[in-house]
Design an enzyme around this catalytic site. Structure first.
Site, short mmCIF file in Angstrom:
data_model
loop_
_atom_site.label_atom_id
_atom_site.label_comp_id
_atom_site.label_asym_id
_atom_site.label_seq_id
_atom_site.Cartn_x
_atom_site.Cartn_y
_atom_site.Cartn_z
N ILE A 19 -6.79 1.71 5.43
CA ILE A 19 -6.10 2.29 6.56
C ILE A 19 -5.18 3.43 6.12
O ILE A 19 -5.12 4.48 6.76
CB ILE A 19 -5.30 1.21 7.32
CG1 ILE A 19 -6.26 0.21 7.97
CG2 ILE A 19 -4.39 1.83 8.37
CD1 ILE A 19 -5.58 -1.01 8.57
N ASP A 69 5.22 1.79 -7.24
CA ASP A 69 5.11 0.33 -7.26
C ASP A 69 6.07 -0.18 -6.19
O ASP A 69 7.29 -0.15 -6.38
CB ASP A 69 5.49 -0.22 -8.63
CG ASP A 69 5.47 -1.75 -8.69
OD1 ASP A 69 5.24 -2.40 -7.65
OD2 ASP A 69 5.71 -2.30 -9.78
N TYR A 178 -1.49 -14.63 2.20
CA TYR A 178 -1.74 -13.43 3.01
C TYR A 178 -1.22 -13.62 4.43
O TYR A 178 -0.51 -12.76 4.96
CB TYR A 178 -3.24 -13.11 3.03
CG TYR A 178 -3.57 -11.81 3.71
CD1 TYR A 178 -3.47 -10.60 3.03
CD2 TYR A 178 -3.97 -11.78 5.05
CE1 TYR A 178 -3.77 -9.40 3.66
CE2 TYR A 178 -4.27 -10.59 5.69
CZ TYR A 178 -4.17 -9.40 4.98
OH TYR A 178 -4.46 -8.22 5.62
N LYS A 182 1.93 -11.57 6.29
CA LYS A 182 1.76 -10.77 7.50
C LYS A 182 2.65 -11.28 8.64
O LYS A 182 3.15 -10.48 9.44
CB LYS A 182 0.29 -10.76 7.92
CG LYS A 182 -0.63 -10.08 6.91
CD LYS A 182 -0.23 -8.64 6.65
CE LYS A 182 -1.14 -7.97 5.63
NZ LYS A 182 -0.80 -6.56 5.38
#
Length: 201
Positions: A19, A69, A178, A182
């Site tokens: 993206i 980073d 994950y 999110k």
């Protein structure tokens, strides 16, 4: 985004792929004055910079790439300092850095080190970028965007967009870190919006 005209300078974090890379190309097509592409992958972000320049509808658009980073405060702050040095301001910031889990597995088999890695990049990294960019945006003057036949529009002091996932509201099997990261991005974004609203970012 190519159907719209954008002015000013854009920072895309996580611009080496996915993206983030496509966002950089869309900024170029939309006519911004400059794009600052940042990613931990130096080779890939350099390629994205070259392609962004080739797609730029504004012939004077400058494209600059750098490594960052996002888990390291000093690295993030240096990225922001360099962009301000080169462009003078940050009008748009798209926070698109993110990684997946190393292995899909149940929570009892999840590696704590991998959990920490995902959370550090996906959540702490997003927080550090918002923090550094908001400091710049709050100190700069609002920008006026010329929309040609549609007149001028007040662009404010800047806009920050955090790229998340459907897993900010649901979860799937085997992706504990994950999904958690999110969900946390939603909280970071909402809290950041509350704390910066008075500055009219």
């Amino acid at each position: 985004m190519s159907q719209y005209h954008l002015d000013g300078f854009a920072l895309v974090v996580g611009a080496a792929g996915g993206i983030g890379e496509e966002v950089a190309y869309s900024f170029a097509e939309a006519g911004v004055k400059g794009i600052f592409l940042a990613d931990i992958n130096a080779e890939a972000v350099e390629k994205a910079k070259i392609k962004s320049k080739s797609l730029a509808s504004n012939p004077s658009c400058r494209c600059i790439s750098t490594t960052v980073d996002v888990t390291d405060l000093q690295s993030v702050e240096e990225m922001v300092r360099l962009m301000v040095k080169e462009f003078g301001r940050i009008d748009y910031c798209v926070n698109a850095t993110g990684v997946d889990v190393a292995t899909y597995c149940s929570i009892d088999q999840t590696d704590p080190d991998d959990y920490d890695r995902v959370m550090a990049i996906n959540t702490k990294g997003m927080f550090l970028v918002i923090r550094a960019v908001a400091q710049v945006m709050k100190s700069q003057e609002p920008t006026i965007i010329n929309l040609g036949r549609h007149g001028n529009r007040d662009g404010g002091r800047g806009s920050i967009v955090n790229v998340s996932s459907i897993m900010a509201v649901v979860a799937v099997e085997g992706k504990i870190a994950y999904a958690t990261s999110k969900h946390a991005i939603t909280g970071v974004t909402r809290a950041a919006g509350m704390s910066t609203s008075e500055a009219e970012l």
